[in-house]
Design an enzyme around this catalytic site. Structure first.
Site, PDB file in Angstrom:
ATOM      1  N   VAL B  77      38.233  32.547  37.597  1.00 34.90           N
ATOM      2  CA  VAL B  77      38.309  34.003  37.685  1.00 34.90           C
ATOM      3  C   VAL B  77      37.643  34.580  36.437  1.00 34.90           C
ATOM      4  CG1 VAL B  77      39.895  35.960  37.805  1.00 34.90           C
ATOM      5  CG2 VAL B  77      40.493  33.808  38.933  1.00 34.90           C
ATOM      6  N   CYS B  78      36.680  35.470  36.631  1.00 32.85           N
ATOM      7  CA  CYS B  78      35.962  36.047  35.496  1.00 32.85           C
ATOM      8  C   CYS B  78      36.901  36.861  34.620  1.00 32.85           C
ATOM      9  CB  CYS B  78      34.834  36.944  35.976  1.00 32.85           C
ATOM     10  SG  CYS B  78      34.131  37.925  34.636  1.00 32.85           S
ATOM     11  N   ILE B  79      36.924  36.547  33.334  1.00 33.79           N
ATOM     12  CA  ILE B  79      37.881  37.200  32.433  1.00 33.79           C
ATOM     13  C   ILE B  79      37.581  38.685  32.255  1.00 33.79           C
ATOM     14  CG2 ILE B  79      36.641  36.538  30.320  1.00 33.79           C
ATOM     15  CD1 ILE B  79      39.514  36.207  29.062  1.00 33.79           C
ATOM     16  N   ALA B  82      38.539  40.426  35.397  1.00 33.81           N
ATOM     17  CA  ALA B  82      39.991  40.304  35.589  1.00 33.81           C
ATOM     18  C   ALA B  82      40.758  41.281  34.701  1.00 33.81           C
ATOM     19  CB  ALA B  82      40.438  38.872  35.304  1.00 33.81           C
TER      20      ALA B  82
END
Lengths: 135, 130
Positions: B77-79, B82
């Site tokens: 999940v892309c930080i 996110a």
């Protein structure tokens, strides 16, 4: 990283209204550290991302358009803009901000990063890539 | 063949996360490799363990968690995406001083570099989104 691949980031949406343009730019900036062969394509409403004089005061959203001018510092120097998409929206190259890079192979001469290409040329550019990320 | 997968639209609103799930499952069943799936834009919302869809509907998060467990697919999940959307793991919640986290089992939060790396290391990158 030994292998160099051709990455093309395809920008098809207006700069505001949705987050795609901003989050595309974030990938490009992070991706630059991987020293791949990077190009950007702007077509459909994506051509509006490069227009000059953007002012977002009225919508309360950050104007990130100056960031495109920093791409040269990240060695991202190929910004392909589709002629037909400009035409369809009544835009010309003069409506776009100047994005330049310093060519290290040519005594650091300042050169334009934006290259206007036809729809047919854009298809060839896409066909030539290893990785295409569309936003 | 080695596939990398990007999911760029949110669950339930858009079919992207469902179609990608069927694609990855089928590809693995056919003997292909899918080492990593990268969740970007609203796609990060797939990772919420707090999602409670009606009983007679598919549970998109649980589908993915099961796929990660059964086949070792790395769900990233892309930080940056996110954080904007309130998707935090325990570490990130602590670091940001938030009182809860919501990342489901099988998913991990990491940077956009993982997306680029996936593009370099796989034979084909397939995006599910608009």
């Amino acid at each position: 990283m030994s292998e160099i691949k051709k990455f093309l980031y395809v920008n098809r949406k207006a700069p505001y209204g949705t987050i795609y343009a901003l989050e595309s730019l974030e990938v490009v900036l992070i991706g630059a550290a991987f020293e791949q062969d990077v190009s950007l394509a702007f077509l459909d409403d994506g051509v509006f991302q490069l227009t000059k004089g953007q002012n977002t005061d009225g919508i309360g959203i950050k104007n990130f358009s100056p960031t495109y001018r920093a791409l040269g510092d990240y060695e991202v120097t190929k910004l392909y803009v589709e002629q037909e998409s400009l035409d369809e929206r009544g835009l010309t190259l003069d409506d776009l901000q100047a994005v330049v890079y310093e060519d290290e192979d040519d005594d650091w001469e300042e050169k334009p990063s934006i290259r206007v290409v036809s729809r047919a040329e854009m298809a060839d550019i896409m066909a030539d890539q290893d990785v295409v990320l569309s936003f | 063949m080695k596939f990398g997968v990007v999911i760029s639209e949110g669950p339930y609103t858009h079919q992207a996360a469902d179609t990608a799930y069927h694609f990855v499952k089928s590809a693995i069943a056919k003997g292909h490799e899918v080492p990593r799936v990268f969740f970007y834009h609203d796609g990060v919302n797939v990772a919420s363990r707090l999602s409670v869809p009606p009983q007679d509907e598919r549970n998109i998060q649980q589908n993915w968690t099961a796929l990660a467990k059964d086949h070792g697919v790395d769900l990233v999940v892309c930080i940056a995406a996110a954080q904007r959307r309130g998707m935090l793991d325990d570490n990130e919640a602590k670091r940001q001083g938030k009182d809860a986290s919501n990342i489901a089992e099988g998913f991990r939060i990491s940077g956009l570099g993982q997306l680029i790396e996936m593009g370099i290391q796989t034979d084909r990158l397939v995006t599910f989104g608009d």
